[in-house]
Motif scaffolding. Sequence first.
Motif, PDB file in Angstrom:
ATOM      1  N   HIS A 121      -3.869  55.798   4.145  1.00 50.63           N
ATOM      2  CA  HIS A 121      -4.728  55.943   2.974  1.00 50.63           C
ATOM      3  C   HIS A 121      -5.381  57.336   2.936  1.00 50.63           C
ATOM      4  O   HIS A 121      -6.148  57.684   3.822  1.00 50.63           O
ATOM      5  N   HIS A 159      -3.835  51.134   6.669  1.00 51.17           N
ATOM      6  CA  HIS A 159      -3.886  49.671   6.533  1.00 51.17           C
ATOM      7  C   HIS A 159      -2.558  49.164   6.007  1.00 51.17           C
ATOM      8  O   HIS A 159      -1.729  49.941   5.532  1.00 51.17           O
ATOM      9  N   HIS A 161       0.135  47.533   3.540  1.00 51.13           N
ATOM     10  CA  HIS A 161       0.328  47.539   2.082  1.00 51.13           C
ATOM     11  C   HIS A 161       1.477  46.603   1.733  1.00 51.13           C
ATOM     12  O   HIS A 161       2.236  46.842   0.787  1.00 51.13           O
ATOM     13  N   HIS A 437      -2.410  57.190  -4.543  1.00 51.52           N
ATOM     14  CA  HIS A 437      -1.658  57.552  -3.347  1.00 51.52           C
ATOM     15  C   HIS A 437      -1.128  58.979  -3.475  1.00 51.52           C
ATOM     16  O   HIS A 437      -0.803  59.437  -4.567  1.00 51.52           O
ATOM     17  N   HIS A 501      -3.779  52.345  -8.091  1.00 50.93           N
ATOM     18  CA  HIS A 501      -4.192  50.939  -8.124  1.00 50.93           C
ATOM     19  C   HIS A 501      -5.674  50.760  -7.893  1.00 50.93           C
ATOM     20  O   HIS A 501      -6.373  51.683  -7.465  1.00 50.93           O
TER      21      HIS A 501
END
Length: 520
Positions: A121, A159, A161, A437, A501
């Motif tokens: 991230h 994390h 996804h 992203h 998102h």
Amino acid sequence: MISRRTLIKYSGAATLVGTAGAAPINRYPFDPFRAKSFQQKLFIPGGSGPFGVLDVNGPLQMHATTASFPILKGQASPFLLYQTEQAGKAYQNPILRMESGARFQATLHNALPEPTIIHWHGLHTPAAMDGHPASTIGPGARYEYDFIVRNRGGTYWYHTHAHGLTAKQAYNGLASFFLVEDEDQRRLSKALDLRLGETDVPLVIQDKQFDASGRLRYQPNMQESMMGWLGDVILVNLTPNAYFSVTPRVYRFRLLNGSNARIYRLAFVKGKTPLKFAVIGTDGGLLDQPQTVAEAYLAPGERLDVLFDVGQAKPGDDVFLKSLAFDPMENEGPAGHMGVISSRLALGVEFNILKLQVAQGARGATPLPEKLSEIRAIPTAGVPERKIELSMADMRFLINGRSFVLDEISFEVKRGAVEIWSISNPAIGMPHPMHIHGFSFQVVERLNSPGQVSAGARWGRGRTVSDLGWKDTVLVWPGETVKIAVDFSHDFIDSQTYLLHCHNLEHEDGGMMVNFRVNA
Ligand code: C2O
Ligand code: CU
Ligand code: CU
């Protein structure tokens, strides 16, 4: 209104369950309201083991696996974590630390009984290294990561996804920090004598629910899938009702909101008085100079790097890191028939997060550096503006009218182009932390903000302290339009597909996500 049937259905849990707007009075173990119950020693990352700081110096084998972790007193909670080793030391959910410009190599081994993938991230990587849900691998499979850490120094994170499983897996443990070092970071550490794990402390804030046997509970009903899953036990570094013993000197806290859906309005409070702290960094590293404030919002996915001078308090004092009360602005309309919110801790109520227990000690260096880093503003004159409209239909939140389709490209941008994205959120709905992203961005303007946001907008064009510097996630409140500038320069071969998102993870899994392609 909640229907009679819903009430009957949930009455078994009625003593534990409060509705979203109810006053938070119930007492329960690890109740975050009661100051006296902050008796658990904060978990501080060490040089190995759980959340151990791992200075990456070669390819890693990272195993996503099930394990258990003693979160609540005397109870081991089943947990998902990343296990790895380096130089004979074992790590679980390591805090990865790398120098800016270095090469990162890791093999993800999926030892879970379900699909997964890792996303880095905030990092600017080629799309194939980004952990897009389309890269999700099945049980027993592997994924090879190999990329240069191109970002500037800062507090990033990683994390899961996994396609459709991100919220559940991240909630169950698959997340940790990714710290990037550079000259600016070292200069700051040196000037203030900050040491990672002592006076420079990564703090991940999460809210979770537990059942009576200490298992994490994750069972969103329709309403909770739509609004986001809220916990009622607040964990800092997986410690409920935590305290941290500090001395009257300056501390750096690297705050990460690793919650699925909860927004925090952070303040350091002594008695009833909010004390000052300096924001020195946001998602993408240090600001150009420290900004002194008394509070700041932190939405899921965002980071806030702060310096807190404990010298404002005296030995023997307690200072609480709190979330102050705010209007959650969740006005999705009558949704009671979809079930009640099962958290005892409503969004927007005031509660304690962490107790800083002030002990005797040397004062240490206090003058904050005037200059932290250099932030070059993205030139925006004459730049095209792209509208990103958030909306809601059929109990789902949408982006430009679309719900996520794994291989559908919503829009294309040109490599090297600078664009202004104008993200607008309708007045009826809820706040959405919007995340991109692949590219960091700059917040250029906040329009039509609610009063509780504009009250803290001291930085021109409606911007708050959480909007400064380089960002990858920005909170958009109901009724607001937030304009961000993004520079789509990259030196990867071919075109690259990334995600935009909402970082409310129930929204993300629920399809509040689109692909965009940066053309070569
Ligand atoms: Cu932190 Cu696509 O996420
Ligand atoms: Cu991301
Ligand atoms: Cu959202």
